[in-house]
Design an enzyme around this catalytic site. Structure first.
Site, PDB file in Angstrom:
ATOM      1  NE  ARG A  91      -5.753  63.584  36.189  1.00 51.57           N
ATOM      2  CZ  ARG A  91      -4.933  64.599  35.922  1.00 51.57           C
ATOM      3  NH1 ARG A  91      -4.083  64.505  34.918  1.00 51.57           N
ATOM      4  NH2 ARG A  91      -4.941  65.692  36.645  1.00 51.57           N
ATOM      5  CG  HIS A 441      38.606  37.705  32.262  1.00 53.00           C
ATOM      6  ND1 HIS A 441      38.586  37.890  30.887  1.00 53.00           N
ATOM      7  CD2 HIS A 441      39.862  38.019  32.663  1.00 53.00           C
ATOM      8  CE1 HIS A 441      39.781  38.284  30.489  1.00 53.00           C
ATOM      9  NE2 HIS A 441      40.581  38.366  31.545  1.00 53.00           N
ATOM     10  NE  ARG A 547      42.875  45.158  38.067  1.00 52.17           N
ATOM     11  CZ  ARG A 547      41.701  45.675  37.736  1.00 52.17           C
ATOM     12  NH1 ARG A 547      40.599  45.179  38.227  1.00 52.17           N
ATOM     13  NH2 ARG A 547      41.616  46.702  36.902  1.00 52.17           N
ATOM     14  NE  ARG A 603      45.392  41.985  42.988  1.00 53.66           N
ATOM     15  CZ  ARG A 603      44.168  41.783  42.500  1.00 53.66           C
ATOM     16  NH1 ARG A 603      43.114  42.044  43.237  1.00 53.66           N
ATOM     17  NH2 ARG A 603      44.013  41.359  41.261  1.00 53.66           N
ATOM     18  CD  GLU A 731      41.729  39.933  48.197  1.00 56.99           C
ATOM     19  OE1 GLU A 731      41.437  39.760  47.013  1.00 56.99           O
ATOM     20  OE2 GLU A 731      42.877  39.724  48.656  1.00 56.99           O
ATOM     21  CB  THR A 753      34.019  44.766  48.146  1.00 54.02           C
ATOM     22  OG1 THR A 753      34.218  45.518  46.954  1.00 54.02           O
ATOM     23  CG2 THR A 753      34.342  45.619  49.351  1.00 54.02           C
ATOM     24  CG  ASN A 754      34.854  42.537  42.958  1.00 53.76           C
ATOM     25  OD1 ASN A 754      33.915  43.260  43.241  1.00 53.76           O
ATOM     26  ND2 ASN A 754      35.706  42.822  41.991  1.00 53.76           N
ATOM     27  CB  CYS A 818      40.526  48.374  45.473  1.00 54.40           C
ATOM     28  SG  CYS A 818      41.061  46.776  46.071  1.00 54.40           S
TER      29      CYS A 818
END
Length: 861
Positions: A91, A441, A547, A603, A731, A753-754, A818
């Site tokens: 096996r 989105h 936002r 923001r 950013e 971080t996006n 965030c």
């Protein structure tokens, strides 16, 4: 000289990298006195060498031959002997459990002579075992399709008019063996052994094993061990059986023996599904003593490993043997319950319980899920963009979805969504898009609202004219039902059954323990009162990202925003802004009241202005058709003027405030006036004003100075003290390098971080995820999608530079994250190590963040 073969008694559970998980656990069980049939393991290193050398070298062959001799001595049986034969199983067993992905050969060592000797003891058993061996050996080692063997078995069953394999007569089984031997030439036992060992090694690189490793991000170069173990037989009659048990229920975590078994069978029969196994409790009716021994043994194994075990067993003539144990795979619900129960039972510590639960799996507990036990017709698979499952009628128009979604279950299906679709998104049960990625989105908005979403499902097409969703030959018309599973990315025809999500008492307990341990604060990305309430329910310590552009998109706001953008004079613009100010003030009042005493980070406007105007391409087509009114002509000219080639790097964020200072001033005034009003009501607002897209210190100084001046005037007029702070979003790579200058001007810094990932890689986020990122990950060009899991080498290094500079310039500055990474467990753990103080994520990911932050603290300790 390197050792290639280890007997069970020479190993232990710590040696799984060398012996494979199966071999190491068999060694461990042997060591603690569990009844395990004797055997040995060929190491994983030997597998790696086998591929390098393209075969077994002489030293390995010699060690295996010696091990077989030693096994003969241990058992008193001889390999290939007709009177007292030693039969073995061969096996696979990799260091990381890969259930069912690689190959196994049972009953190895049988030949015509050996089977005649065995037949003197039990003729049916002997020939049944032989036909099993020939079929397995022929299929796995020689590559003969399994169907050839199954057709022969079916032919004999038809002849004898029986339904089950075990109902075939002795003569029927003998006929099967003879027909099998026409297909397979059975080699002598020693040759069988080495052919089987090589087949198991080669199964490391079979297609299903490679796919399993790719899907689960497992290493390719660790190889598999080969376990060679004395056979015990569950097919000797009605006093023999084989089965699989879990020490606790792996679906719900209940403390009970859970599993199934088959009388007069071998393990392959359960896996193959040819016979329906019986629930393990039924074993009491057949062999009560054996059942009680199995219960005691299972309990002992669980207590030894201090975790739930998945155990394979065989009973040979009422004697119990354990063939394998491994840590049981379990649902998220079961994992949480088991971890908490084991603490309460004194088996593990709270810290161990926290580390036992995969933080990302908590997603499953917070949303409805598709019942995987149901029959499902999956027509396509996209990106699992927002977890949970939804059933609804297919609707293509967001306006229609907004109206009908009030009273009906709607799935909004779009090529991709835009901010204009928000009203339709909000009223839908689920979102399905053909384009866009995990941070598109649709994905971001859906996650924030807790709406299931499957994005980037490029297998599908939309026939807009006829309102039809097309999947290959399948057509789904408007108003027909589909189910989407945002946890797996599956799109399913019709109404799939769903399982309700529950925030169990055990989950509350586990997260309470996590909160007592973690150092990092956990906040929410929340723009609406609904988001804020959900965030509090899930344990958020404040809002880390509100936002304001999402607030502008409400149907009653959009005309005013457009009026402000299209204004020909400052007076016109100010008139629109005054009305927007009152609306924004009401938004902030609601957030401050819900978050009473907790930070609310707001923001200021981030996207470019043209995003609030009608689509340029649609207007252009209308103009070409000559259908444009004078008002639309004016809008078209403004859109044309504001339109940008690369809006993500264009006139947005703080740059807007430099050229249109009245926009940010209006928002800051609304924030402070809302805070004053809430304070007068006896509550404690904590506003944090955040400037997006900072790349130059003079931008920040210019805008901040004007806003501070205006806030000071209001506070003096109202004679109220509001404890507000100001911060900047990092950013862009340049902002990382001037983080020391930024830190001297603000009380907090937050990594978006996006956008930072987008700017660092030079990727257009939605285009990359739709066009090539999945290919990059599949081909291991990138190990993970950098928009899902934070890139440590590039983005992470920039963050480290920024944090070091910022803390040196202002040791009291708070550091936050965030982006969507703020709710991803590996990213959170990395952020903890580089000095991030606060993580902020969508409300439904807060439990994940709380647990992951605690795990990061424990890892550090």
């Amino acid at each position: 000289m390197e050792k290639h073969v280890y007997f069970f008694e020479e190993g232990n559970k710590e040696m799984k990298n060398l012996l494979g998980n199966k071999g190491a656990q068999l060694a461990e069980m042997s060591r603690i006195g569990i009844p395990v049939p004797p055997g040995f393991v060929i190491t994983t290193k030997t597998c790696v060498e086998y591929f390098k050398k393209k075969g077994l070298d002489d030293e390995v062959v010699k060690e295996i031959k010696n091990a077989i001799k030693k096994l003969e001595e241990k058992t008193g049986k001889r390999f290939g002997d007709a009177e007292n034969p030693l039969l073995v199983s061969v096996r696979s067993g990799a260091p990381i459990s890969m259930p069912g992905m690689m190959d196994t050969i049972l009953n190895l060592g049988l030949t015509d002579e050996v089977v005649e000797g065995l037949a003197k003891i039990n003729e049916w058993f002997a020939y049944d075992t032989y036909r099993r061996f020939i079929q397995m050996f022929g299929n796995i080692v020689m590559g003969i399709p399994d169907k050839k063997f199954e057709d022969i078995i079916e032919e004999i069953k038809k002849e004898e008019e029986v339904k089950l394999d075990q109902e075939i007569s002795v003569n029927g089984i003998k006929k099967i063996v003879e027909k099998f031997k026409e297909i397979v030439e059975v080699p002598p036992p020693e040759k069988q052994l080495f052919m089987a060992v090589e087949a198991v090694f080669n199964s490391w690189n079979n297609e299903r094993a490679i796919n399993y490793r790719r899907i689960n991000n497992l290493p390719e170069d660790i190889g598999t061990g080969v376990v060679i173990q004395t056979m015990v037989f569950g097919n000797l009659g009605n006093d023999s059986c084989t089965g699989i048990v879990f020490t606790r229920n792996p679906a719900n975590g209940e403390k009970m023996l859970y599993g199934e078994f088959l009388i007069n069978a071998q393990g392959e029969d359960i896996v193959a599904g040819k016979r329906t196994p019986m629930p393990i409790e039924k074993l009491k009716e057949y062999m009560l003593d054996v059942y009680e021994e199995l219960e005691r043994t299972a309990k002992r194994i669980e207590e030894h490993y201090k975790d739930v075990q998945d155990i394979e067993f065989t009973v040979e003539r009422k004697k119990l043997y354990i063939l394998q144990t491994r840590t049981a795979k379990r649902s998220a619900r079961a994992a949480v319950k088991i971890a908490v129960d084991m603490v309460n039972e004194g088996i593990i510590s709270r810290e161990e319980a926290i580390m036992r639960v995969d933080a990302s799996s908590l997603d499953q507990l917070l949303h409805k899920q598709v019942d995987e036990n149901a029959e499902l017709r999956v027509i396509a698979t996209g990106l699992p963009a927002s977890p949970g499952a939804a059933v609804g009628k297919v609707i293509f128009d967001p306006d229609e979805a907004a109206v009908r979604g009030e009273n009906e279950n709607i799935i909004l299906v779009r090529e991709e969504t835009s901010p204009d679709d928000i009203h339709g998104v909000a009223k839908s049960k689920g979102i399905l898009t053909l384009k866009g990625g995990m941070t598109s989105h649709a994905a971001v908005v859906s996650r924030g609202m807790g709406i299931p979403c499957v994005a980037g499902c490029e297998e599908l097409k939309i026939d807009e004219k006829n309102e039809v969703l097309i999947a290959g030959d399948i057509k789904i018309h408007k108003d027909e039902y589909i189910t989407i599973d945002g946890t797996t990315g599956k799109v399913i025809i019709g109404k799939a059954p769903l399982i309700e999500a529950k925030f169990s008492d055990e989950l509350k307990t586990l997260l309470k323990w996590a909160d007592e341990i973690r150092g990092m604060k956990v906040m929410a990305n929340a723009d609406t009162p609904q988001d804020a309430r959900k965030a509090i329910e899930f344990g958020a310590e404040g809002i880390g990202l509100g936002r304001t552009e999402h607030m502008f998109l409400k149907p009653d706001r959009l005309p005013l925003v457009r009026k402000m953008i299209l204004a020909d004079s400052r007076e016109e613009r100010m008139d629109a802004l005054e009305k927007l100010e009152e609306m924004q003030k009401q938004d902030f009042i609601e957030l401050f009241e819900i978050m009473d005493g907790k930070h609310v980070t707001i923001r200021l406007l981030d996207p470019p202005l043209h995003e609030f105007l009608p689509n340029y391409e649609e207007l252009f087509e209308k103009k070409c058709r000559g259908e444009m009114s004078a008002d639309e002509e004016k809008i078209f000219e403004r859109v044309k003027k504001l339109r940008e080639n690369n809006p993500m790097l264009g006139h947005r964020g703080i740059r807007l405030a430099v050229t249109y200072p009245e926009i940010y001033e209006m928002q800051a005034v609304a924030i402070i006036k809302a805070a004053i009003e809430v304070k007068k009501r006896g509550k404690n607002p904590v506003p944090c004003i955040e400037f997006p897209m900072v790349s130059e210190i003079n931008e920040l100084k210019t805008v901040k100075e004007k806003i501070e001046k205006r806030i000071k005037e209001i506070l003096e007029e109202e004679k109220v003290d509001i404890n507000y702070t100001m911060g900047a979003m990092i950013e862009l790579p340049r902002a990382c390098f001037i983080a020391d200058e930024i830190a001297r001007e603000v009380e907090f810094i937050s990594f978006g971080t996006n956008d930072l990932t987008q700017a660092t890689f030079g990727y257009s986020r939605d285009d990359a995820e739709g066009k090539f990122l999945r290919y990059y990950v599949d081909k291991k060009i990138l190990l993970t999608d950098p928009f899902q899991v934070l890139d440590r080498k590039g983005v992470g290094e920039l963050m480290k530079i920024a944090i070091k500079k910022a803390k040196k310039a202002n040791e009291r500055v708070d550091i936050a994250i965030c982006g969507e990474h703020g709710g991803e467990e590996n990213s959170i753990k990395y952020c903890h190590t580089i000095g991030v103080d606060i993580t902020s994520c969508s409300p439904y990911r807060i439990p994940i963040a709380r647990l992951a932050a605690a795990q990061a603290t424990i890892d550090e300790q």
